[in-house]
Design a protein around this motif. Sequence first.
Motif, PDB file in Angstrom:
ATOM      1  N   LYS A 140      19.073 -25.192 -21.099  1.00 51.97           N
ATOM      2  CA  LYS A 140      19.576 -23.865 -21.436  1.00 51.97           C
ATOM      3  C   LYS A 140      19.311 -23.553 -22.908  1.00 51.97           C
ATOM      4  O   LYS A 140      19.227 -24.456 -23.740  1.00 51.97           O
ATOM      5  N   LYS A 141      19.223 -22.277 -23.205  1.00 54.70           N
ATOM      6  CA  LYS A 141      18.933 -21.850 -24.573  1.00 54.70           C
ATOM      7  C   LYS A 141      19.952 -22.393 -25.554  1.00 54.70           C
ATOM      8  O   LYS A 141      19.595 -22.889 -26.629  1.00 54.70           O
TER       9      LYS A 141
ATOM     10  N   VAL B 159       6.001 -34.719 -17.838  1.00 60.76           N
ATOM     11  CA  VAL B 159       4.639 -34.243 -18.072  1.00 60.76           C
ATOM     12  C   VAL B 159       4.539 -32.742 -17.822  1.00 60.76           C
ATOM     13  O   VAL B 159       3.852 -32.033 -18.557  1.00 60.76           O
ATOM     14  N   VAL B 160       5.235 -32.253 -16.811  1.00 59.38           N
ATOM     15  CA  VAL B 160       5.188 -30.815 -16.509  1.00 59.38           C
ATOM     16  C   VAL B 160       6.238 -30.027 -17.280  1.00 59.38           C
ATOM     17  O   VAL B 160       6.394 -28.823 -17.070  1.00 59.38           O
ATOM     18  N   GLY B 161       6.959 -30.667 -18.186  1.00 63.38           N
ATOM     19  CA  GLY B 161       7.950 -29.976 -19.009  1.00 63.38           C
ATOM     20  C   GLY B 161       9.067 -29.399 -18.171  1.00 63.38           C
ATOM     21  O   GLY B 161       9.830 -30.120 -17.536  1.00 63.38           O
ATOM     22  N   CYS B 162       9.163 -28.081 -18.158  1.00 65.56           N
ATOM     23  CA  CYS B 162      10.157 -27.389 -17.330  1.00 65.56           C
ATOM     24  C   CYS B 162       9.555 -26.087 -16.847  1.00 65.56           C
ATOM     25  O   CYS B 162       8.537 -25.629 -17.367  1.00 65.56           O
ATOM     26  N   ASN B 163      10.174 -25.493 -15.845  1.00 65.65           N
ATOM     27  CA  ASN B 163       9.673 -24.202 -15.369  1.00 65.65           C
ATOM     28  C   ASN B 163      10.229 -23.069 -16.238  1.00 65.65           C
ATOM     29  O   ASN B 163      10.916 -23.323 -17.234  1.00 65.65           O
ATOM     30  N   ASP B 164       9.952 -21.854 -15.858  1.00 67.98           N
ATOM     31  CA  ASP B 164      10.352 -20.715 -16.691  1.00 67.98           C
ATOM     32  C   ASP B 164      11.840 -20.401 -16.607  1.00 67.98           C
ATOM     33  O   ASP B 164      12.325 -19.492 -17.276  1.00 67.98           O
ATOM     34  N   GLN B 165      12.560 -21.143 -15.797  1.00 65.45           N
ATOM     35  CA  GLN B 165      14.025 -21.047 -15.769  1.00 65.45           C
ATOM     36  C   GLN B 165      14.658 -22.213 -16.523  1.00 65.45           C
ATOM     37  O   GLN B 165      15.881 -22.350 -16.558  1.00 65.45           O
ATOM     38  N   GLY B 166      13.809 -23.084 -17.113  1.00 66.41           N
ATOM     39  CA  GLY B 166      14.313 -24.224 -17.864  1.00 66.41           C
ATOM     40  C   GLY B 166      14.653 -25.428 -17.011  1.00 66.41           C
ATOM     41  O   GLY B 166      15.208 -26.403 -17.510  1.00 66.41           O
ATOM     42  N   GLU B 167      14.307 -25.403 -15.715  1.00 69.11           N
ATOM     43  CA  GLU B 167      14.621 -26.522 -14.826  1.00 69.11           C
ATOM     44  C   GLU B 167      13.630 -27.655 -15.018  1.00 69.11           C
ATOM     45  O   GLU B 167      12.420 -27.445 -15.037  1.00 69.11           O
ATOM     46  N   VAL B 168      14.173 -28.857 -15.162  1.00 70.82           N
ATOM     47  CA  VAL B 168      13.371 -30.045 -15.435  1.00 70.82           C
ATOM     48  C   VAL B 168      13.285 -30.905 -14.169  1.00 70.82           C
ATOM     49  O   VAL B 168      14.309 -31.187 -13.547  1.00 70.82           O
TER      50      VAL B 168
ATOM     51  N   ALA C  74       3.192 -27.503 -21.734  1.00 74.30           N
ATOM     52  CA  ALA C  74       4.354 -26.623 -21.920  1.00 74.30           C
ATOM     53  C   ALA C  74       4.055 -25.236 -21.365  1.00 74.30           C
ATOM     54  O   ALA C  74       3.010 -24.656 -21.649  1.00 74.30           O
ATOM     55  N   LYS C  75       5.003 -24.715 -20.582  1.00 75.24           N
ATOM     56  CA  LYS C  75       4.878 -23.352 -20.074  1.00 75.24           C
ATOM     57  C   LYS C  75       5.559 -22.385 -21.042  1.00 75.24           C
ATOM     58  O   LYS C  75       6.084 -22.778 -22.086  1.00 75.24           O
ATOM     59  N   GLY C  76       5.540 -21.117 -20.659  1.00 73.59           N
ATOM     60  CA  GLY C  76       5.987 -20.065 -21.570  1.00 73.59           C
ATOM     61  C   GLY C  76       7.392 -20.242 -22.100  1.00 73.59           C
ATOM     62  O   GLY C  76       7.642 -20.051 -23.299  1.00 73.59           O
ATOM     63  N   TYR C  77       8.338 -20.598 -21.232  1.00 71.73           N
ATOM     64  CA  TYR C  77       9.736 -20.725 -21.646  1.00 71.73           C
ATOM     65  C   TYR C  77       9.888 -21.749 -22.764  1.00 71.73           C
ATOM     66  O   TYR C  77      10.529 -21.481 -23.795  1.00 71.73           O
ATOM     67  N   LEU C  78       9.290 -22.917 -22.582  1.00 74.30           N
ATOM     68  CA  LEU C  78       9.431 -23.984 -23.574  1.00 74.30           C
ATOM     69  C   LEU C  78       8.759 -23.600 -24.888  1.00 74.30           C
ATOM     70  O   LEU C  78       9.283 -23.877 -25.973  1.00 74.30           O
ATOM     71  N   LYS C  79       7.632 -22.933 -24.799  1.00 72.95           N
ATOM     72  CA  LYS C  79       6.949 -22.499 -26.017  1.00 72.95           C
ATOM     73  C   LYS C  79       7.786 -21.467 -26.780  1.00 72.95           C
ATOM     74  O   LYS C  79       7.855 -21.505 -28.017  1.00 72.95           O
ATOM     75  N   ARG C  80       8.410 -20.570 -26.042  1.00 69.16           N
ATOM     76  CA  ARG C  80       9.267 -19.559 -26.706  1.00 69.16           C
ATOM     77  C   ARG C  80      10.463 -20.218 -27.376  1.00 69.16           C
ATOM     78  O   ARG C  80      10.843 -19.849 -28.501  1.00 69.16           O
ATOM     79  N   MET C  81      11.061 -21.195 -26.718  1.00 67.97           N
ATOM     80  CA  MET C  81      12.209 -21.889 -27.290  1.00 67.97           C
ATOM     81  C   MET C  81      11.810 -22.654 -28.556  1.00 67.97           C
ATOM     82  O   MET C  81      12.560 -22.697 -29.537  1.00 67.97           O
ATOM     83  N   ALA C  82      10.627 -23.267 -28.533  1.00 70.28           N
ATOM     84  CA  ALA C  82      10.157 -24.011 -29.706  1.00 70.28           C
ATOM     85  C   ALA C  82       9.958 -23.072 -30.893  1.00 70.28           C
ATOM     86  O   ALA C  82      10.302 -23.399 -32.034  1.00 70.28           O
ATOM     87  N   SER C  83       9.411 -21.897 -30.603  1.00 69.79           N
ATOM     88  CA  SER C  83       9.195 -20.915 -31.664  1.00 69.79           C
ATOM     89  C   SER C  83      10.523 -20.390 -32.202  1.00 69.79           C
ATOM     90  O   SER C  83      10.700 -20.238 -33.417  1.00 69.79           O
TER      91      SER C  83
END
Length: 298
Positions: A86-87, A65-74, A104-113
């Motif tokens: 990881k990217k 539900v909380v996705g991952c943090n800005d370091q990609g940790e789940v 989704a936080k910033g990291y996950l949104k950037r990866m999706a884009s």
Amino acid sequence: MLTGLTIVFIGGDARQVEVIHKCIEMDATVRVVGFESLTPPLTGISHESLTPELLRAADCIVLPVVGCNDQGEVPAPFSSASIQLKKETLAEIREGTPVFTGIAKGYLKRMASEYSFRLIELLERDEVAIYNSIPTAEGAVMMAIQNTKITLHGSNCIVLGIGRTGFTLAKTLQGLGANVQVGLRKEADRARAVQMGWKPFVTTDLSVYHSGIDLIFNTIPTMIITAQIISRLSREAVIIDLASAPGGTDFRFAEKRGIKAILAPGLPGIVAPKTAGIIMANTIIQSLLEECQLRGDE
């Protein structure tokens, strides 16, 4: 049925377990990462390591539900190993693949884009958020009972924000006999509040309306219960902040003044993980069934 679809679950809590069970019932091929310590163990699935090959084979990916943090940790409470998106691993997700999460936080949104997978935030959907507001309200009431010396019946309560969670909470408190005031950010919500029998005020006027309050419930994720407000509360007052971390309360000053202030996001997963999981599962499965239907019509 979801026969032939490969669904990959990466981390998650007891809510995710309910979603996994539902997907198994729908005959999906389920592969999981981060559930090896779960008791009793999951059946009908395969335990995997997080690899590029695993994500490349996925027709659908479900994150916590909380996705991952800005370091990609789940978050993976049912695993002793840390899990990191990881990217180079995310780059292997096929274009257009649905990836479900709560928020989704910033990291996950950037990866999706960047990698063109389809990120779906479940808690942004009304059918999830409205149902989810029920265990949230029940959990908030439970915390209020545990942390006060008075009954909710006859108590003076403020609910800040009457969005999906605030509306259900105000209605629940009213049903228990509390005197409910609601803080609104939009004047347009005033009529609805009056119609429901609540006493509305604009949140910028909170300093005027807090007198004699026993409980404040906050759902607004910006600093609203400031030191100025807290300084005028009774020392017996209790603040329950339901907004996403870091909440909307000056917790440092509340502690300094001796007022109990509790940050309590994610209550559905704490007080009713089975119900919360079923709510998510129904939405995910319906989305996948609709997608299968569209593909079949093409």
